[in-house]
Design a protein around this motif. Structure first.
Motif, mmCIF file in Angstrom:
data_model
loop_
_atom_site.group_PDB
_atom_site.id
_atom_site.type_symbol
_atom_site.label_atom_id
_atom_site.label_comp_id
_atom_site.label_asym_id
_atom_site.label_seq_id
_atom_site.Cartn_x
_atom_site.Cartn_y
_atom_site.Cartn_z
ATOM 1 N N THR A 268 27.193 -45.508 0.758
ATOM 2 C CA THR A 268 26.634 -44.197 0.441
ATOM 3 C C THR A 268 26.794 -43.937 -1.046
ATOM 4 O O THR A 268 27.797 -44.341 -1.660
ATOM 5 N N TYR B 278 20.011 -44.262 -8.168
ATOM 6 C CA TYR B 278 20.170 -44.401 -6.716
ATOM 7 C C TYR B 278 19.717 -45.794 -6.257
ATOM 8 O O TYR B 278 20.443 -46.510 -5.557
ATOM 9 N N SER C 211 26.328 -40.960 -4.146
ATOM 10 C CA SER C 211 26.140 -39.569 -4.545
ATOM 11 C C SER C 211 26.238 -39.483 -6.067
ATOM 12 O O SER C 211 27.184 -40.016 -6.657
#
Length: 585
Positions: A70, A54, A72
């Protein structure tokens, strides 16, 4: 457009690891720890790597100018951030990394202050330029460096504010610098030395105590300590706060190398025979980083180049003798050269100074005494010469023993006069080399070498035999027999062969790496010997061509060259083989 890339898998643990990204896919793939996992990784390794990714992927987005992205990362459909490494599943079917980078941001208002008058912000920080995070770091570091170069060693980044204006897709940057006071060098403190005396470490470093702080002076001091060879490492550390009288503490941390070293060398040529050498080295003879090297060389063993040659040499060097950038040296040698056209027994002594003008430019000057007994077709004689050797070397190769880029220039001038005044002249020699690499991982290297020499002020029949120039053999023209090109002239009823008073040579190589440690080489060499002092004015030339291989051992490549004449009556009819350590040039 969204694309998918499968870049790693483990049959037993993870069947598929996919990266789905709309932009900058390659930097994201490089940043991911999941990419580096192999078939031996356990499920908990995948979970730990995913959780770390991340931050790594976000950093990669910032580096590319994306501040609204973003990320994921799902493991069999479950977000990795919610899975504890201690509760990792026993098996993993699929890992999917999905990155939506969002819009590319550009710089808005950028302020870095205070800056010296001489400092300028990079044009890459201007309006409408991509807001790459690396540019921000570079600008902050440049501001700190500019202050330190003016004598402010405690300069630092005091505060920073980075604001992303999402509606405008702009990044505002405000960085505050704290220059601190301008300081002078204090006394150098030395740690880590055991046998090299502290006062000698200080003298060699040559840090200008009392002068205004300078990063260049610190770097120069480190270079001086390292080039002695007495230390495995040498680093200068600057104090964290100002000392009395506006000074800054400096500490030299050194790690001494082993004092003694012994080595051996071996080189084989099908014509020149076997050369065997050995040396013994002391790196700290008298406690002041003095070097003493003793060397013995036997060459021409079972060769077709006359008899066997012998040499015993001793070389002493003392760093920082007349200032930190001037070393003293003293050399001595006793040798026998048994060549096809002459035999010389010689004793030489020389002493002088080496001056380091820059990190890569060195000049040397000395005075020597040479006494010799010479036998040749011109007769036997004894002579004693006083020499004044001068030398300048500019070395900008990336790696001296196995260069792939850069260049090297070496020029030598040695005036000489005999004690009785009968012999006088000067020997001149120049050597230039250049290297360029191309292709994937710079695996293809072109190397070129040019040599020129001249003997001025003395007749060819009076010159010392080993001061004259020959061509042929491993150091000049591979493929041609050793010293096969000289000068022939008639003396009485005899035809006499000697070396020439001028020389021009060139060597060209193409090196191609076929494996990590193995390279193939093709080469073409040419040499010219003249009977006048002006190179190329009057004489003959010859050439050689061949192929070879290099195997890199880590301490230098093992060299194999196979050459054949490329000129003359025996083109392609004979083969010369050369084996040694290190590149031919």
């Amino acid at each position: 457009m969204t694309t998918g890339l499968v870049f790693g898998a483990s049959v037993a643990v993870a069947q598929e690891v996919r990266l789905v990204a709309d932009t900058v896919r390659s930097p994201l793939s490089d940043a991911s720890l999941l990419r580096s996992l192999d078939d031996t990784a356990a499920p908990q390794d995948y979970i730990a790597a995913a959780r770390a990714d991340y931050r790594r992927l976000l950093t990669a987005l910032y580096a590319a100018g994306y501040y609204a992205g973003t990320i994921s990362i799902t493991v069999d459909g479950v977000e990795a951030s919610g899975i504890s490494p201690l509760a990792a599943p026993t098996a993993i079917g699929e890992v999917v990394i999905t990155v939506n980078s969002g819009p590319l941001f550009t710089f808005g208002q950028v302020a870095i202050a205070p800056l010296p008058e001489t400092a300028e912000l990079s044009e890459n920080l201007g309006p409408d330029e991509p807001a790459l995070s690396g540019e921000i770091r570079s600008a902050a570091n440049a501001g700190v460096t500019s202050w330190r170069e003016l004598g402010y060693p405690l300069a630092r980044v005091d505060n920073q504010q980075i604001v992303a204006r999402h509606p405008e897709e702009k990044l505002d940057v405000t960085i505050g610098l704290a220059p601190g006071p301008q300081l002078r060098f204090g006394e150098l403190e030395v740690t880590g030395n055991r046998r090299v005396r502290t006062e000698r470490v200080v003298a060699i470093a040559g840090l200008p105590t009392g002068e205004v702080y300078s990063p260049q002076a610190v770097a120069a001091a480190e270079t001086r300590l390292r080039r002695t060879g007495a230390f495995n490492s040498a680093a200068l550390r600057i104090g964290e706060q100002a000392g009395p009288d506006d000074t800054i503490d400096v500490r030299a941390q050194v790690d001494e190398a082993k004092r003694r070293r012994i080595g051996f060398g071996l080189e084989v040529s099908s014509v020149e025979g076997l050369t065997v050498s050995t040396f013994w080295l002391h790196r700290n003879l008298l406690g002041g980083a003095e070097r003493l090297r003793l060397e013995a060389v036997v060459s021409g063993i079972d060769g077709d180049t006359g008899g066997t040659d012998y040499a015993l040499r001793a070389a002493f060097g003392r760093p920082a003798t007349f200032g930190p950038d001037t070393d003293f040296y003293a050399n001595a040698a006793i040798s026998r050269q048994d060549e096809p056209t002459f035999l010389v027994d010689k004793l030489e002594v020389e002493a002088g100074l080496t001056r380091y003008l820059t990190d890569d430019l060195t000049v040397q000057a000395g005075i020597g005494l040479l006494t010799a007994r010479e036998e040749s077709a011109l007769g036997n004689r004894d002579y004693t010469l006083v020499t004044l050797p001068l030398r300048a070397t500019l070395d900008r190769r990336d790696e001296p023993t196995n260069a792939t880029s850069g260049y090297y220039l070496d020029g030598r001038l040695t005036p000489f006069v005999s004690i009785d005044g009968d012999l006088a002249g000067a020997r001149i020699y120049g050597d230039g080399r250049v290297y360029r690499s191309f292709g994937e991982d710079d695996g293809f290297t072109l190397a070129a070498r040019g040599m020129v020499g001249s003997l001025v002020g003395i007749d060819i029949t009076d010159a010392p035999a080993d001061f004259l120039y020959f061509s042929g053999g491993g150091g000049t023209v591979r493929g041609q027999p050793y010293q096969s090109l000289g000068v022939e002239f008639t003396q009485g009823t005899d035809t006499v062969t000697t070396g020439g008073t001028s020389f021009v040579g060139a060597q060209l190589e193409a090196r191609y790496a076929i494996r990590n440690n193995l390279s193939l080489v093709g080469f073409y060499d040419v040499g010219y010997i003249g009977d006048t002092a002006v190179p190329g004015e009057s004489g003959d030339w010859h050439a050689g061509v061949g192929i070879g291989a290099r195997y890199d051992t880590g301490i230098g490549p093992i060299r194999l060259d196979i050459g054949t004449p490329a000129s003359g009556d025996d083109v392609g009819e004979s083969v010369q083989v050369y084996i040694g350590i290190g590149q031919a040039f």
